[in-house]
Design a protein around this motif. Structure first.
Motif, mmCIF file in Angstrom:
data_model
loop_
_atom_site.group_PDB
_atom_site.id
_atom_site.type_symbol
_atom_site.label_atom_id
_atom_site.label_comp_id
_atom_site.label_asym_id
_atom_site.label_seq_id
_atom_site.Cartn_x
_atom_site.Cartn_y
_atom_site.Cartn_z
ATOM 1 N N GLU A 22 0.826 -1.202 0.000
ATOM 2 C CA GLU A 22 0.000 0.000 0.000
ATOM 3 C C GLU A 22 0.863 1.255 0.000
ATOM 4 O OE1 GLU A 22 -0.871 -2.771 1.200
ATOM 5 O OE2 GLU A 22 -3.040 -3.035 1.021
ATOM 6 N N ILE A 23 1.939 1.236 0.783
ATOM 7 C CA ILE A 23 2.861 2.374 0.805
ATOM 8 C C ILE A 23 3.439 2.598 -0.592
ATOM 9 C CG2 ILE A 23 5.073 3.238 1.689
ATOM 10 C CD1 ILE A 23 2.866 3.404 3.747
ATOM 11 N N ASP A 24 3.820 1.515 -1.248
ATOM 12 C CA ASP A 24 4.402 1.622 -2.588
ATOM 13 C C ASP A 24 3.415 2.243 -3.572
ATOM 14 O OD1 ASP A 24 6.764 0.548 -1.697
ATOM 15 O OD2 ASP A 24 6.389 -1.475 -2.479
ATOM 16 N N LYS A 25 2.133 1.853 -3.474
ATOM 17 C CA LYS A 25 1.128 2.411 -4.373
ATOM 18 C C LYS A 25 0.896 3.894 -4.093
ATOM 19 C CE LYS A 25 -1.653 -1.301 -6.271
ATOM 20 N NZ LYS A 25 -3.022 -1.701 -6.640
ATOM 21 N N LEU A 26 0.862 4.247 -2.822
ATOM 22 C CA LEU A 26 0.695 5.653 -2.459
ATOM 23 C C LEU A 26 1.898 6.464 -2.930
ATOM 24 C CD1 LEU A 26 -0.707 5.170 1.151
ATOM 25 C CD2 LEU A 26 -1.970 6.140 -0.789
ATOM 26 N N ASN A 27 3.090 5.902 -2.764
ATOM 27 C CA ASN A 27 4.297 6.601 -3.192
ATOM 28 C C ASN A 27 4.312 6.795 -4.709
ATOM 29 O OD1 ASN A 27 7.414 6.010 -4.226
ATOM 30 N ND2 ASN A 27 7.235 7.563 -2.633
ATOM 31 N N ALA A 28 3.909 5.758 -5.436
ATOM 32 C CA ALA A 28 3.879 5.860 -6.899
ATOM 33 C C ALA A 28 2.920 6.961 -7.344
ATOM 34 C CB ALA A 28 3.476 4.521 -7.515
ATOM 35 N N ALA A 29 1.775 7.063 -6.678
ATOM 36 C CA ALA A 29 0.803 8.106 -7.011
ATOM 37 C C ALA A 29 1.356 9.486 -6.666
ATOM 38 C CB ALA A 29 -0.505 7.858 -6.271
ATOM 39 N N LEU A 30 2.099 9.569 -5.548
ATOM 40 C CA LEU A 30 2.718 10.836 -5.157
ATOM 41 C C LEU A 30 3.760 11.260 -6.187
ATOM 42 C CD1 LEU A 30 3.407 13.153 -3.217
ATOM 43 C CD2 LEU A 30 4.928 11.568 -2.005
ATOM 44 N N VAL A 31 4.617 10.325 -6.583
ATOM 45 C CA VAL A 31 5.665 10.635 -7.564
ATOM 46 C C VAL A 31 5.045 11.103 -8.877
ATOM 47 C CG1 VAL A 31 7.485 9.607 -8.996
ATOM 48 C CG2 VAL A 31 7.407 9.131 -6.542
ATOM 49 N N THR A 32 3.956 10.461 -9.283
ATOM 50 C CA THR A 32 3.251 10.892 -10.490
ATOM 51 C C THR A 32 2.714 12.308 -10.327
ATOM 52 O OG1 THR A 32 2.637 8.618 -11.057
ATOM 53 C CG2 THR A 32 1.321 10.383 -12.039
ATOM 54 N N ALA A 33 2.172 12.610 -9.151
ATOM 55 C CA ALA A 33 1.640 13.950 -8.888
ATOM 56 C C ALA A 33 2.731 15.013 -8.960
ATOM 57 C CB ALA A 33 0.967 13.983 -7.516
ATOM 58 N N LEU A 34 3.913 14.673 -8.477
ATOM 59 C CA LEU A 34 5.012 15.641 -8.479
ATOM 60 C C LEU A 34 5.513 15.940 -9.878
ATOM 61 C CD1 LEU A 34 7.089 14.435 -5.379
ATOM 62 C CD2 LEU A 34 5.307 16.190 -5.502
ATOM 63 N N GLN A 35 5.134 15.078 -10.847
ATOM 64 C CA GLN A 35 5.511 15.307 -12.240
ATOM 65 C C GLN A 35 4.338 15.811 -13.079
ATOM 66 O OE1 GLN A 35 8.360 11.970 -13.676
ATOM 67 N NE2 GLN A 35 7.202 11.040 -12.002
ATOM 68 N N ASP A 36 3.206 15.999 -12.431
ATOM 69 C CA ASP A 36 2.000 16.457 -13.108
ATOM 70 C C ASP A 36 2.175 17.924 -13.523
ATOM 71 O OD1 ASP A 36 -0.557 17.423 -13.745
ATOM 72 O OD2 ASP A 36 -1.547 16.083 -12.329
ATOM 73 N N PRO A 37 2.081 18.235 -14.824
ATOM 74 C CA PRO A 37 2.258 19.619 -15.276
ATOM 75 C C PRO A 37 1.337 20.618 -14.569
ATOM 76 C CG PRO A 37 2.266 18.135 -17.156
ATOM 77 C CD PRO A 37 1.857 17.316 -15.957
ATOM 78 N N LYS A 38 0.107 20.183 -14.260
ATOM 79 C CA LYS A 38 -0.823 21.079 -13.570
ATOM 80 C C LYS A 38 -0.336 21.398 -12.160
ATOM 81 C CE LYS A 38 -4.988 19.624 -16.073
ATOM 82 N NZ LYS A 38 -6.346 19.030 -15.955
ATOM 83 N N VAL A 39 0.191 20.382 -11.471
ATOM 84 C CA VAL A 39 0.715 20.594 -10.118
ATOM 85 C C VAL A 39 1.946 21.491 -10.177
ATOM 86 C CG1 VAL A 39 1.800 19.472 -8.135
ATOM 87 C CG2 VAL A 39 -0.207 18.434 -9.204
ATOM 88 N N ILE A 40 2.846 21.212 -11.104
ATOM 89 C CA ILE A 40 4.072 22.007 -11.230
ATOM 90 C C ILE A 40 3.748 23.470 -11.523
ATOM 91 C CG2 ILE A 40 6.155 22.356 -12.620
ATOM 92 C CD1 ILE A 40 6.208 19.298 -13.041
ATOM 93 N N ALA A 41 2.809 23.689 -12.440
ATOM 94 C CA ALA A 41 2.433 25.056 -12.799
ATOM 95 C C ALA A 41 1.778 25.787 -11.635
ATOM 96 C CB ALA A 41 1.492 25.036 -14.003
ATOM 97 N N ARG A 42 0.897 25.087 -10.941
ATOM 98 C CA ARG A 42 0.202 25.721 -9.800
ATOM 99 C C ARG A 42 1.171 25.985 -8.658
ATOM 100 N NH1 ARG A 42 -2.509 29.340 -7.839
ATOM 101 N NH2 ARG A 42 -4.048 28.893 -6.232
ATOM 102 N N PHE A 43 2.072 25.048 -8.403
ATOM 103 C CA PHE A 43 3.101 25.273 -7.391
ATOM 104 C C PHE A 43 3.927 26.515 -7.735
ATOM 105 C CE2 PHE A 43 3.973 20.969 -5.074
ATOM 106 C CZ PHE A 43 2.693 21.011 -4.548
ATOM 107 N N ALA A 44 4.280 26.662 -9.008
ATOM 108 C CA ALA A 44 5.076 27.813 -9.437
ATOM 109 C C ALA A 44 4.326 29.120 -9.175
ATOM 110 C CB ALA A 44 5.423 27.695 -10.914
#
Length: 328
Positions: A266-288
């Protein structure tokens, strides 16, 4: 007559039978919505980070990640709720630097920061800004430093509550100046910001995720950022380090946690989803837009997160003990 050999064979068969069930359970995760607890009020900077990450993780996991705000006690109420939750991956915590400082700041912490959680991964490092009400007299950081030293207790500094990032920044600010201000704790950053914009308090030090919009709208005065380098989204605001407070530096990191004992799958699945989120263009743009960016992917692992948390607990312990500020 049952033999020892027969019992052993039976136990082995049961164990082998359980493996496919455990594997199937891990593959099915998540089969229902996941609750992401934010231990602060809605509308604050950590809440903003959480909602951006939760939206992206929802798409990766195929189930809704629902943000639940459980404020109070400087973030320890919400963190404690997650520490005691069923360790099945369906309750997670998004917390900031306060997860590390709570270990020293609170005398009766109802959980152990280092042993009652499974680290999922780091999320972002957020710079902070020292801001004032729009009518505050000082025009820049140099004038603000002189103003605070001269007026001392007459200056009203707001924070989001004991243990919050704004509380820590305020402690460091007053320590660096060698003077005290009248401190008003709020139940979250949102109410503190409202009173700053309304002119009820004079100063606030908060994360760029919560201050950038107010600064750009001209609703507050910005005096400096708390990083060694200028913030890209606020290029006209100098660093405090270069404005009369050499060495002043503090950033607010965020991390994702699950209760201790949550299965690795379960931790691995949550981590994989987190890593994907950190590469999400929408997240990156909004963070910026908010003056921050995702952590480097090599820092978004459970192992690095665990080591970093332990180092941060050790780093802040002497700072808090020297300040002599503790909470029950």
């Amino acid at each position: 007559m049952t033999t020892l050999k027969g019992v052993a064979a039976g136990l082995a068969a049961l164990a082998l039978g359980a493996l496919p069930l455990a594997a199937a359970k891990a593959q099915d995760f998540p089969s229902r919505p996941v609750t992401m607890v934010v231990p602060f009020a809605a509308g604050g900077p950590t809440d903003t980070v959480a909602r951006l990450i939760a939206e992206s993780m929802s798409r990766s996991l195929g189930q809704q990640v629902v943000v639940e705000n459980v404020g109070g006690a400087g973030g320890t109420r919400g963190a404690g709720q997650v520490a005691k939750a069923t360790p099945d991956g369906y309750t997670i915590l998004l917390h900031h630097i306060g997860q590390a400082t709570a270990a020293t700041l609170y005398r009766k912490l109802p959980y152990n920061v280092l042993t009652d959680f499974e680290e999922v991964g780091l999320v972002t490092d957020v710079p902070m800004t020292v801001i004032g009400k729009s009518t505050l007299e000082p025009k820049d950081a140099a004038e603000l430093i002189a103003y605070v030293k001269e007026n001392k207790d007459a200056v009203i500094y707001g924070n989001a509550g004991v243990g919050s990032a704004s509380h820590l920044c305020g402690m460091l600010f007053m320590s660096a100046l060698g003077t005290q201000m009248t401190t008003v704790p709020y139940q979250g950053t949102g109410p503190a910001m409202n009173d700053l914009v309304g002119g009820q308090i004079d100063l606030l030090c908060d994360q760029t995720t919560n201050t950038t919009g107010q600064i750009k709208a001209g609703k507050v005065k910005a005096y400096g950022v708390t990083t060694k380098e200028k913030v890209k989204s606020l290029p006209d605001i100098p660093t405090l380090d270069a404005s009369g407070m050499p060495g002043f530096e503090v950033a607010v990191w965020h991390g994702l946690y699950a209760p201790k004992g949550t299965p690795k799958a379960e931790i691995d699945k949550l981590n994989a989803a987190l890593v994907t989120a950190l590469q999400d263009p929408k997240v990156i743009a909004r963070f910026a837009d908010l003056g921050t960016e995702p952590v480097a992917l090599e820092r978004a692992t459970p192992q690095v997160h665990q080591e970093f948390l332990a180092a941060e607990v050790a780093k802040w312990k002497p700072v808090i003990e020297q300040a002599g500020v503790f909470a029950d």
